[in-house]
Scaffold this motif. Structure first.
Motif, mmCIF file in Angstrom:
data_model
loop_
_atom_site.group_PDB
_atom_site.id
_atom_site.type_symbol
_atom_site.label_atom_id
_atom_site.label_comp_id
_atom_site.label_asym_id
_atom_site.label_seq_id
_atom_site.Cartn_x
_atom_site.Cartn_y
_atom_site.Cartn_z
ATOM 1 N N HIS A 153 32.078 15.852 52.870
ATOM 2 C CA HIS A 153 33.244 15.598 53.721
ATOM 3 C C HIS A 153 32.777 14.971 55.032
ATOM 4 O O HIS A 153 31.887 15.488 55.693
ATOM 5 N N GLU B 149 37.382 22.846 59.585
ATOM 6 C CA GLU B 149 38.133 22.907 58.325
ATOM 7 C C GLU B 149 39.588 22.534 58.532
ATOM 8 O O GLU B 149 40.238 22.001 57.622
ATOM 9 N N ASP B 150 40.118 22.782 59.728
ATOM 10 C CA ASP B 150 41.504 22.452 60.048
ATOM 11 C C ASP B 150 41.660 21.028 60.586
ATOM 12 O O ASP B 150 42.756 20.643 61.008
ATOM 13 N N THR C 250 30.215 19.820 50.561
ATOM 14 C CA THR C 250 31.393 20.659 50.747
ATOM 15 C C THR C 250 32.047 21.062 49.429
ATOM 16 O O THR C 250 32.801 22.021 49.367
ATOM 17 N N LYS D 7 33.631 26.539 62.902
ATOM 18 C CA LYS D 7 33.717 26.148 61.493
ATOM 19 C C LYS D 7 35.170 26.061 61.035
ATOM 20 O O LYS D 7 35.561 25.115 60.333
ATOM 21 N N LYS D 8 35.974 27.043 61.443
ATOM 22 C CA LYS D 8 37.391 27.061 61.058
ATOM 23 C C LYS D 8 38.125 25.855 61.658
ATOM 24 O O LYS D 8 38.979 25.244 61.008
#
Length: 407
Positions: A264, A170-171, A258, A166-167
């Motif tokens: 997104h 997001e990046d 999101t 998930k991170k």
């Protein structure tokens, strides 16, 4: 760069207090962009399982697959490759397509041994892709086993791995996962969750010889990426609610809202349309509203020079008019249901739940004309009745079949 095309599944029958409708948002690359091949260079990171279970045929085909990837790179593409077991062993970084001999030299003497530290592999992918800009950043995790702790025990709580995926998303990093070999030897549900949370694709190479063509096909797809970040902005009229959403084409991917009325998206391609399905709950007309067409939402793609569109939904009291279904969008709706059920199937342990999910898949497949899927499910229902369970290969294979059935 992209244009929108909007289609409803059916009109709204005013006698209903609430009704759910599917709005298909089709994102079309403009013809000029296709001709110019306005694609982004790639930055790839491949984490290859080198634990002891990879010894033999799987290991040989895995090495061959990574070499095939390098040979398919464009001049502007770069690839980093690492092995992971007890720790991560970086093999090459920012390799170009004319440096295949460099990769061959480092993998030749690499030995498959140790445990499966998937957490370390995900951390390596995130770190090696973190600083790249103006590129599509794609991580690929290839494994044949369950993730383990440093002591070699199977990792029971995989929440930390899901959070890592998930991170990464997001990046701006897309994570694809590959299950190699018999699905009974690895955690299909986890790899599917990692790719879904990582906004990527899950691949299943039950026969190791299938690994190379699957990776080559995925590389060809990501080489068509023209835009890595986009947002669908929704301006819904009072009372209209977004219930759920997904990317349906070119690859199935569950999506979430999101931000308030924003979805997104990642990795829009110039070689094919991207279809987003929105399930909207629509209230009935108020007593002072006449029958007719009403714009209940404004849809805009950002960043895009194209204006927002307001799709009109027909409200009718006619049974005949209410049955005028858009067959193409309705088929997409049914296939969306099939994809959701097949994902749940990989998590099911109870025979009753497994049977219910298979029956739901079968019903939706028959309604949508997916005869091959319906036949496979029929066979699995027979197996379930005889043995009381399905193999990991059966549920994983069915999921792959349903996710490839969206074209």
């Amino acid at each position: 760069m992209f244009n929108l095309q909007l289609d409803w599944d059916r009109p709204a029958k005013v006698s209903s207090q609430l009704s759910e409708h599917i709005l298909r948002v089709r994102i079309l690359p403009s013809l000029g962009d296709v001709q110019r091949q306005a694609t982004l260079p790639l930055q790839l990171a491949v984490a290859l399982d080198t634990s002891a279970s990879m010894q033999g045929e799987k290991w040989q085909w895995a090495k061959a697959a990574t070499q095939a990837l390098v040979s398919q790179l464009r001049e502007s593409d770069r690839i980093s490759i690492a092995g992971f077991a007890d720790w991560v062993t970086p093999l090459v970084q920012n390799l170009q397509n004319n440096q295949l001999d460099k990769l061959q030299a480092v993998v030749h003497n690499l030995v498959a041994q140790g445990v499966t530290r998937t957490d370390l592999a995900l951390s390596w992918i995130g770190s090696v892709l973190s600083s790249e800009t103006q590129r599509a950043r794609i991580g690929i995790l290839i494994t044949d086993g369950h993730p383990t702790t440093g002591q070699g025990e199977v990792l029971e709580d995989a929440a930390i791995l899901i959070e890592q995926a998930k991170k990464m998303a997001e990046d701006g990093i897309t994570l694809c996962t590959v299950g190699l070999g018999d699905a009974a030897d690895f955690n299909s549900a986890l790899l599917i969750s990692l790719s879904d949370r990582g906004q990527g694709t899950f691949m299943y190479a039950d026969n190791p010889t299938l690994l190379t063509p699957q990776l080559q096909e995925r590389l060809q797809a990501v080489q068509a990426i023209a835009l890595t970040d986009a947002i669908i902005k929704l301006n819904l009229t009072a009372g209209v609610k977004l219930k759920k959403c997904c990317q349906f084409r070119p690859d199935y991917l569950p999506l979430i809202e999101t931000a308030s009325q924003e979805i997104h998206l990642r990795n829009l391609r110039v070689d094919t349309a991207t279809d987003i399905l929105l399930a909207l709950e629509v209230p009935a007309l108020s007593t002072n509203q006449l029958l007719g067409n009403y714009a209940i939402a404004q849809i805009q793609l950002s960043p895009s020079p194209s204006p927002s569109l307001s799709p009109s939904l027909q409200f009718t009291s006619s049974y005949t008019e209410a049955q005028q279904v858009n067959q193409e969008v309705d088929r997409d709706r049914l296939c969306w249901d099939i994809n959701r059920y097949s994902t749940e199937l990989t998590l099911a342990n109870d025979p009753l739940q497994t049977g219910e999910l298979l029956s739901q898949i079968q019903a939706a497949a028959l309604k949508s004309g997916q005869i091959t899927i319906a036949r496979e499910v029929s066979q699995q229902l027979n197996d379930l009745q005889k043995t009381g369970k399905l193999s990991a290969h059966q549920t994983t294979d069915l999921l792959i079949a349903t996710r490839q059935n969206n074209s």
